[in-house]
Design an enzyme around this catalytic site. Structure first.
Site, mmCIF file in Angstrom:
data_model
loop_
_atom_site.group_PDB
_atom_site.id
_atom_site.type_symbol
_atom_site.label_atom_id
_atom_site.label_comp_id
_atom_site.label_asym_id
_atom_site.label_seq_id
_atom_site.Cartn_x
_atom_site.Cartn_y
_atom_site.Cartn_z
ATOM 1 N N LYS A 79 0.851 -1.192 0.000
ATOM 2 C CA LYS A 79 0.000 0.000 0.000
ATOM 3 C C LYS A 79 0.890 1.246 0.000
ATOM 4 O O LYS A 79 1.881 1.308 0.742
ATOM 5 C CB LYS A 79 -0.879 -0.018 1.251
ATOM 6 C CG LYS A 79 -1.913 1.100 1.311
ATOM 7 C CD LYS A 79 -2.763 0.955 2.594
ATOM 8 C CE LYS A 79 -3.859 2.009 2.677
ATOM 9 N NZ LYS A 79 -4.648 1.872 3.924
ATOM 10 N N SER A 154 -9.607 1.924 3.078
ATOM 11 C CA SER A 154 -8.729 2.640 2.174
ATOM 12 C C SER A 154 -7.720 1.744 1.444
ATOM 13 O O SER A 154 -7.139 2.178 0.446
ATOM 14 C CB SER A 154 -7.965 3.700 2.964
ATOM 15 O OG SER A 154 -7.122 3.085 3.922
ATOM 16 N N SER A 178 -9.801 -0.448 7.265
ATOM 17 C CA SER A 178 -9.222 -0.251 5.937
ATOM 18 C C SER A 178 -8.551 -1.467 5.326
ATOM 19 O O SER A 178 -8.192 -1.456 4.151
ATOM 20 C CB SER A 178 -8.210 0.899 5.962
ATOM 21 O OG SER A 178 -8.883 2.133 5.927
#
Lengths: 489, 497
Positions: A79, A154, A178
């Protein structure tokens, strides 16, 4: 079966036996990214040369009989909120468009030490703020199961990359769900570890007391494998706990005798999508059939989780994001002539709407005259929420619930309604506020053919139990074997 | 109209640690090489995290203990949020509502002659990180400002006093005593030029009205104070300014918020600065990147054992133990720990504290100044000086002769000769400095001098007392070890026969 279809366990075995090489697996992943990512948009940056070079090095090591790390040359996506040298770390923000960290995060170091091949950086909601991946400053990520839908957020890029079989493994970060919510939306497994289990050093902070890095894979064993690599003490993070890391992978297949599963009856009341309701109830039946008992429990303060989270997280964020001011690094508005206008213009132009919204929320909650009523009160309720879990875990081993009230929503469906978007985090926020581990596993498909996730929570540092409980369900079902069918398959 | 001056000080002191408070960068004053003592943590790069330097915390607790503070068993870190380019994270890690220590005091000597002292109470002492330094173009050409972050993250103690000082002089004395204590503890070098000690002063007046009321005038915080003398002068200026302001405006503390004023040392005036204080809301909140600090009683005991005798106590003890004046004790103590140790060693070994005080404050101090040495570098070590003073005490040599020996010892040391007791005695012998008490030899010389100085003898007999002076000089030149008092008496007796 192609290399990108294979599970982590299968790939590791093939690498071990010499049936395939890290170079072959990496090439297969890069090819898949080439063919699918134009549609999905999981990646912000793909480090083709770096990944192939590293794969060659791991293969070389193996050929020379040198000891190989547990990830043995497996491609991993990271990420883009976790610092990596030699690659950008943008946090999907204009603010850090050109930022190249001069150091690796603790998690990155562990990946490299385990001989992972980092193929690139995945898309996210800007600074990890969001539940849909629509807040990326660069592009949206689409759900591989239905390109008109959100992959969740996210860590939507990391979840979608695994779901679209572009990588066998990825890492995300979970501040309020997330990792778990995108895992649920994309039909993969995602785990948020106990707060302090994985080093936050080099994880660009959103809300420091809630953030935690965790793994994605298509199955529980894959997640166990990656967690074992990521977990462990790092003295550079004062909140990281110096506790032994169990061999998750070795124990994951052991069922738990007499497993007691706690369920909150209110979780199945209003607001829950009927397909999700049905899938979770079916999942509980699967557990019963496997010998588990289902116990009704109470989490009396869980109705406050959204309110508490959206005070605590933005408050911390307002401080954490203050450093992005255009002075030392990052985006600087060039037209400003003076200091204050430069701050205002750089931040005004560098941040997206959701980030600004949360900075303002947090700034307000910490302001003189409001601190006691908002931030301080939120901390007090947070303590009560934690106590609720302590009490509940006296009687049960894990707590089961939906991950999200609905399957993946349409892109654009909630983006103009922040409050409803925030409410979709209701099942996941508690684990972050209490600092406990949680996992999302595939537990069904909606009538529309969208994945549904089952969430399990456990006591602090009981990831081992969590993984074993999750694996019990997985071994009795085949939801984890379902794959999204993409346009270019 | 009568006024009482009310002064409180806020002092920032950089701690002498090897590394910064939340990272491993060197803690050094290094303005020539900007931004070299930096890392992702003190630069506030994304993803970096602070880790507390335990040594810095220890030094801080030690200092607070020496300042008689209560040490809080549970303390935490807070973020003080404001935007400034020298603050890379745009918040300072500091301590807000749970500082690690509270409620201390420092004794200051208010009268050097009588040794009278007073307690200045301290509200709190807390630990925080220092900011970097903005360097602005001072040529007036409006060139870019620069930021040096070498200093960012230096451990900084904030010491806040109660408004207990009543005169500019007391403020000066407080700072001096504080500096002395911190340097005795070796926790800070307290160098105001290098910014390792910085001070803001809060000043206002209490007006005594004719009907017996006391009215407080508006509070002023003076910043930019860069020397102890400057603090004293700025407060003195401010007192006059506030008196004048009171006479003109009759403004009270309730009429006006706290005002921030700068000090212009060159013009000797304070000047109004923009009221940043009242506008700012620092939005303090607990830093979630750091864990609270729990201080165990065992740690406190260990640190208590490391404390030194405070300069104020030592000053008093020197007066009683070595029979020296309050003035001498202060002069010695104020020279610093090493100097006081030197003195104490000489005073106790030689058995003559007064003599030792004279020597260290005069002869040694002069040599140190001329040679630009510290006491640690001075070649005559305490045991050598003690021996020399013992020779005076035993009446082997006179004080005057001892000075000759002292000078000779310094010459020898300059030639890399090692100094010893035997060397002292050797010098005494070689130069005939031993006091001559053999009256036979003295009488012979006196008679010879009398016979050579008929005029002077006659003059003395006519009542000119001063006439014996030159004759004493002649005798002393011939017999170096003679005691001038004895010579004078014997000479007068002989002439008067």
């Amino acid at each position: 079966m192609s290399l990108t279809d294979a599970t982590v366990t299968t790939l590791l075995a093939k690498l071990q036996s010499g049936e395939t090489s890290s170079t072959e697996v990496t090439e297969a992943c890069l090819a898949r990214i080439d063919s699918q990512d134009t549609d999905v948009g999981a990646f912000l940056h793909v480090d083709r040369e770096g990944a192939l070079l590293r794969a060659t090095q791991v293969d070389e090591k193996r050929k020379n009989g040198e000891p190989i790390g547990p990830l043995a040359g497996l491609p991993v996506a990271v990420k883009d909120v976790v610092c990596t040298t030699g690659m950008p770390t943008t946090c999907a923000s204009r603010m850090l468009e050109t930022f190249q960290p001069p150091y690796d995060a603790g998690a990155t170091e562990r990946l490299l030490a385990a001989d992972a091949v980092i193929v690139g950086k995945t898309n996210l909601d800007e600074f990890a703020m969001g539940s849909s991946n629509e807040n990326s400053a660069y592009h949206v990520t689409r759900n591989p199961w239905d390109l008109t839908r959100s992959p969740g957020g996210s860590s939507g890029g990391s979840a979608a990359a695994v779901a679209a079989q572009m990588v066998p493994l990825s890492i995300g970060s979970d501040t309020g769900g997330s990792i778990r919510q995108p895992a649920a939306f994309c039909g993969v497994v995602g785990l948020k570890p106990t707060y302090g289990r994985v080093s936050r050093y080099g994880l660009v902070a959103y809300a420091s007391s809630l953030d935690q890095i965790g793994p994605f894979a298509t199955d529980v064993t894959g997640v166990a494998t990656l967690l074992e690599v990521l977990a462990g003490y790092d003295q550079r993070d004062s909140t990281c706990i110096d506790a032994d890391v169990p061999k998750y992978r070795e124990t994951v297949d052991k069922p738990i005798d007499g497993l007691r599963i706690g369920v909150v009856p209110e979780h199945f009341e209003e607001g829950l999508h009927p397909d999700v309701n049905k899938a979770i109830r079916n999942a509980l039946d699967v557990y019963k059939a496997a010998g588990a008992s289902i116990v009704d429990i109470e989490l009396p303060h869980s109705k406050y989780v959204v309110a508490v989270y959206y005070l605590v997280a933005p408050s911390e964020a307002s401080g954490n994001l203050a450093r992005y001011d255009g002075v030392h690094y990052g985006y600087r508005a060039e037209e400003a002539q003076n200091l204050i206008p430069m701050y205002s213009a750089s931040r005004g132009q560098g941040f997206g709407d959701e980030v600004k919204r949360r900075i303002m929320l947090g700034t307000y909650a910490l302001s003189s005259g409001y601190y006691d009523a908002y931030y301080l009160k939120a901390l007090k309720v947070r303590r009560l929420i934690r106590q609720d879990f302590d009490t509940a875990f006296a009687d049960v081993d894990v707590i089961a619930s939906p991950v999200a009230p609905t399957p993946a929503f349409k892109l654009g469906e909630l983006i103009d309604n922040p409050l409803e978007m925030y409410l979709s985090d209701i099942y996941t926020l508690g684990a972050n506020l209490a600092g406990i581990p949680g996992i999302s596993i595939p537990a069904g498909l909606s009538d529309d053919g969208l994945p549904i996730g089952l969430q399990l929570l456990a006591r602090p540092f009981e990831e081992e139990r969590l993984l074993r409980a999750a694996r019990m369900f997985e071994s009795a079902t085949d939801w984890h074997t379902k794959r999204a069918v993409l346009n270019h398959d | 109209m009568e006024f009482t001056t009310i002064i409180g000080l806020e002092v920032h002191v950089q701690l002498l640690t090897k590394t910064k408070i939340f990272c491993g960068c060197a803690n050094l004053f290094n303005p020539e090489n900007p931004n070299v003592q930096t890392c992702p943590v003190c630069l506030g790069l994304p993803g970096s995290l602070p880790v507390m330097n335990r040594k810095a915390f220890r030094l801080a607790v030690k200092t607070a203990m020496a300042l008689n503070c209560n040490i809080t068993p549970f303390t935490k870190w807070d973020r003080k949020q404001y935007y400034y380019p020298d603050l890379p994270k745009n918040y300072q890690i500091s301590q807000y509502d749970l500082p690690f220590s509270t409620e201390g005091w420092l004794d200051i000597e208010t009268d050097l002659e009588t040794g009278e002292s007073k307690k200045v109470r301290l509200i709190r002492v807390h630990l925080e990180e220092d900011a970097g330094k903005n360097i602005h173009d001072e040529t007036g050409r409006g060139r870019d400002s620069r930021v040096d972050l070498n200093r960012a993250g230096t451990p900084l103690l904030e010491i806040v006093s109660q408004p207990d000082m009543r005169s500019p002089r007391e403020a000066y004395t407080f700072l001096n005593e504080l500096k002395l204590l911190l340097t005795y503890l070796n926790v800070s070098d307290c160098n105001m030029q290098e910014g390792s000690l910085r001070c803001d002063a809060n000043v206002n007046l209490h007006v005594h009205t004719d009907d017996g009321h006391r009215i407080a005038t508006p509070l002023v915080e003076i910043k930019n104070l860069n020397s102890f003398r400057g603090v004293e002068q700025a407060i003195a200026y401010e007192v006059e300014r506030q008196q004048e302001q009171w006479r003109e405006s009759k403004l009270t503390i309730d009429d006006s918020p706290k005002q921030t004023r700068g000090w212009d040392a060159e013009r000797g005036v304070t000047f109004g600065q923009r009221g940043k204080e009242e506008a700012s809301d620092y939005r303090y909140f607990p830093d979630p990147d750091l864990v609270p600090v729990v201080v165990e009683e065992s740690q406190l005991q260990e640190l208590r054992g490391e404390l030194c005798e405070p300069p104020a106590d030592r000053r008093k003890r020197f007066q009683t133990a070595y029979q020296i004046s309050s003035y001498d004790a202060s002069v010695i103590i104020d020279q610093g720990l090493a100097f006081a140790d030197y003195y104490e060693s000489v005073a106790s070994d030689s058995g003559d504290g007064k003599q030792a005080a004279n020597w260290v404050t005069q002869d040694i101090q002069r040599e140190l100044n001329e040679r630009k040495l510290t006491i640690d570098q001075f070649p005559i070590r305490p045991h050598i000086l003690s021996t020399l003073l013992q020779r005076i005490g035993s009446q082997t040599i006179t004080v005057k002769s001892a000075r000759e020996v002292f000078a000779e010892l310094l010459c020898r040391a300059d030639n890399d000769e090692s100094l010893s007791d035997d060397l002292i005695d050797g010098i005494i012998d070689a130069n005939g400095l031993a006091i001559v008490s053999d009256t036979g030899q003295l009488e012979e010389t006196i008679e010879a001098v009398i016979s050579r100085n008929e005029k002077a003898v006659a003059a003395f007999r006519e009542g000119k007392q001063a006439a014996v002076g030159p004759m004493i000089g002649q005798i002393m030149r011939e017999i170096k070890g003679a005691d001038p008092k004895q010579v004078r008496q014997m000479l007068i007796d002989k002439i008067s026969e």
